[in-house]
Write a protein that holds these residues in place. Structure first.
Motif, PDB file in Angstrom:
ATOM      1  N   TYR A 181       0.866  -1.171   0.000  1.00 11.96           N
ATOM      2  CA  TYR A 181       0.000   0.000   0.000  1.00 11.96           C
ATOM      3  C   TYR A 181       0.908   1.228   0.000  1.00 11.96           C
ATOM      4  O   TYR A 181       1.822   1.327   0.804  1.00 11.96           O
ATOM      5  N   GLU A 182       0.643   2.170  -0.906  1.00 15.20           N
ATOM      6  CA  GLU A 182       1.445   3.383  -0.979  1.00 15.20           C
ATOM      7  C   GLU A 182       0.568   4.585  -0.651  1.00 15.20           C
ATOM      8  O   GLU A 182      -0.514   4.742  -1.219  1.00 15.20           O
ATOM      9  N   ALA A 214      -4.626   4.816   8.138  1.00 13.88           N
ATOM     10  CA  ALA A 214      -5.599   3.934   7.496  1.00 13.88           C
ATOM     11  C   ALA A 214      -4.889   2.824   6.720  1.00 13.88           C
ATOM     12  O   ALA A 214      -5.299   1.661   6.767  1.00 13.88           O
ATOM     13  N   ALA A 215      -3.815   3.165   6.025  1.00 14.26           N
ATOM     14  CA  ALA A 215      -3.047   2.159   5.276  1.00 14.26           C
ATOM     15  C   ALA A 215      -2.438   1.131   6.221  1.00 14.26           C
ATOM     16  O   ALA A 215      -2.439  -0.069   5.938  1.00 14.26           O
ATOM     17  N   ARG A 216      -1.939   1.588   7.347  1.00 12.39           N
ATOM     18  CA  ARG A 216      -1.351   0.660   8.334  1.00 12.39           C
ATOM     19  C   ARG A 216      -2.417  -0.276   8.902  1.00 12.39           C
ATOM     20  O   ARG A 216      -2.165  -1.455   9.133  1.00 12.39           O
ATOM     21  N   ILE A 217      -3.609   0.246   9.132  1.00 12.00           N
ATOM     22  CA  ILE A 217      -4.702  -0.591   9.644  1.00 12.00           C
ATOM     23  C   ILE A 217      -5.091  -1.647   8.612  1.00 12.00           C
ATOM     24  O   ILE A 217      -5.246  -2.824   8.940  1.00 12.00           O
ATOM     25  N   VAL A 218      -5.247  -1.233   7.361  1.00 10.81           N
ATOM     26  CA  VAL A 218      -5.614  -2.178   6.302  1.00 10.81           C
ATOM     27  C   VAL A 218      -4.534  -3.240   6.136  1.00 10.81           C
ATOM     28  O   VAL A 218      -4.832  -4.424   5.984  1.00 10.81           O
ATOM     29  N   ALA A 219      -3.267  -2.830   6.182  1.00 11.10           N
ATOM     30  CA  ALA A 219      -2.165  -3.788   6.047  1.00 11.10           C
ATOM     31  C   ALA A 219      -2.181  -4.793   7.199  1.00 11.10           C
ATOM     32  O   ALA A 219      -1.976  -5.994   6.986  1.00 11.10           O
ATOM     33  N   ALA A 220      -2.451  -4.319   8.403  1.00 11.05           N
ATOM     34  CA  ALA A 220      -2.511  -5.218   9.563  1.00 11.05           C
ATOM     35  C   ALA A 220      -3.680  -6.185   9.444  1.00 11.05           C
ATOM     36  O   ALA A 220      -3.561  -7.366   9.791  1.00 11.05           O
ATOM     37  N   GLU A 221      -4.802  -5.704   8.949  1.00  8.49           N
ATOM     38  CA  GLU A 221      -5.975  -6.568   8.774  1.00  8.49           C
ATOM     39  C   GLU A 221      -5.706  -7.675   7.764  1.00  8.49           C
ATOM     40  O   GLU A 221      -6.276  -8.761   7.861  1.00  8.49           O
ATOM     41  N   GLN A 222      -4.839  -7.417   6.806  1.00  6.28           N
ATOM     42  CA  GLN A 222      -4.484  -8.439   5.822  1.00  6.28           C
ATOM     43  C   GLN A 222      -3.765  -9.622   6.479  1.00  6.28           C
ATOM     44  O   GLN A 222      -3.760 -10.721   5.942  1.00  6.28           O
ATOM     45  N   VAL A 244       4.146   1.899   2.140  1.00  3.83           N
ATOM     46  CA  VAL A 244       5.185   2.793   1.646  1.00  3.83           C
ATOM     47  C   VAL A 244       4.640   4.210   1.713  1.00  3.83           C
ATOM     48  O   VAL A 244       3.574   4.492   1.161  1.00  3.83           O
ATOM     49  N   ASP A 245       5.366   5.079   2.384  1.00  5.70           N
ATOM     50  CA  ASP A 245       4.957   6.471   2.514  1.00  5.70           C
ATOM     51  C   ASP A 245       5.483   7.250   1.320  1.00  5.70           C
ATOM     52  O   ASP A 245       6.665   7.571   1.247  1.00  5.70           O
ATOM     53  N   GLY A 246       4.617   7.527   0.355  1.00  9.37           N
ATOM     54  CA  GLY A 246       5.006   8.235  -0.852  1.00  9.37           C
ATOM     55  C   GLY A 246       5.582   9.606  -0.570  1.00  9.37           C
ATOM     56  O   GLY A 246       6.476  10.072  -1.270  1.00  9.37           O
TER      57      GLY A 246
END
Length: 95
Positions: A6-7, A36-44, A78-80
């Motif tokens: 996720y970027e 939000a990206a970190r939460i989604v990545a953790a949920e994966q 990844v923090d763009g």
């Protein structure tokens, strides 16, 4: 093993995270999109029950497949904004 990245990027007047060419909703701040990206990545990473799933690819086509509940991808955020600042600094831009 599949890796999902996720970027976090500027999008639609705010910030969003994207996977491939698909963007999340827009968030007002970079920090909110990053969280939000970190939460989604953790949920994966959370296993669950095996099930039939459907998903949409970057061309808008829907797919259906059977997903094993314990078969989880590796994830990364990844923090763009950070990546762009690092690239600019290495080129001497903004100094």
């Amino acid at each position: 093993m599949i890796k999902v990245v996720y970027e976090v990027v500027p999008h639609d007047g705010g910030w969003a995270y994207r996977l491939g060419g698909v963007y999340s909703e827009a968030f007002p701040t970079h920090a909110e999109a990053l969280e939000a990206a970190r939460i989604v990545a953790a949920e994966q990473q959370v296993g669950g029950d095996s099930a039939e799933i459907s998903w949409q690819d970057e061309n808008g086509k829907w797919h259906e497949e059977y997903a094993e509940g314990g078969d989880r991808p590796e994830t990364e955020v990844v923090d763009g904004q950070w990546k762009n600042r690092t690239a600019e600094a290495s080129r001497g831009i903004g100094s």
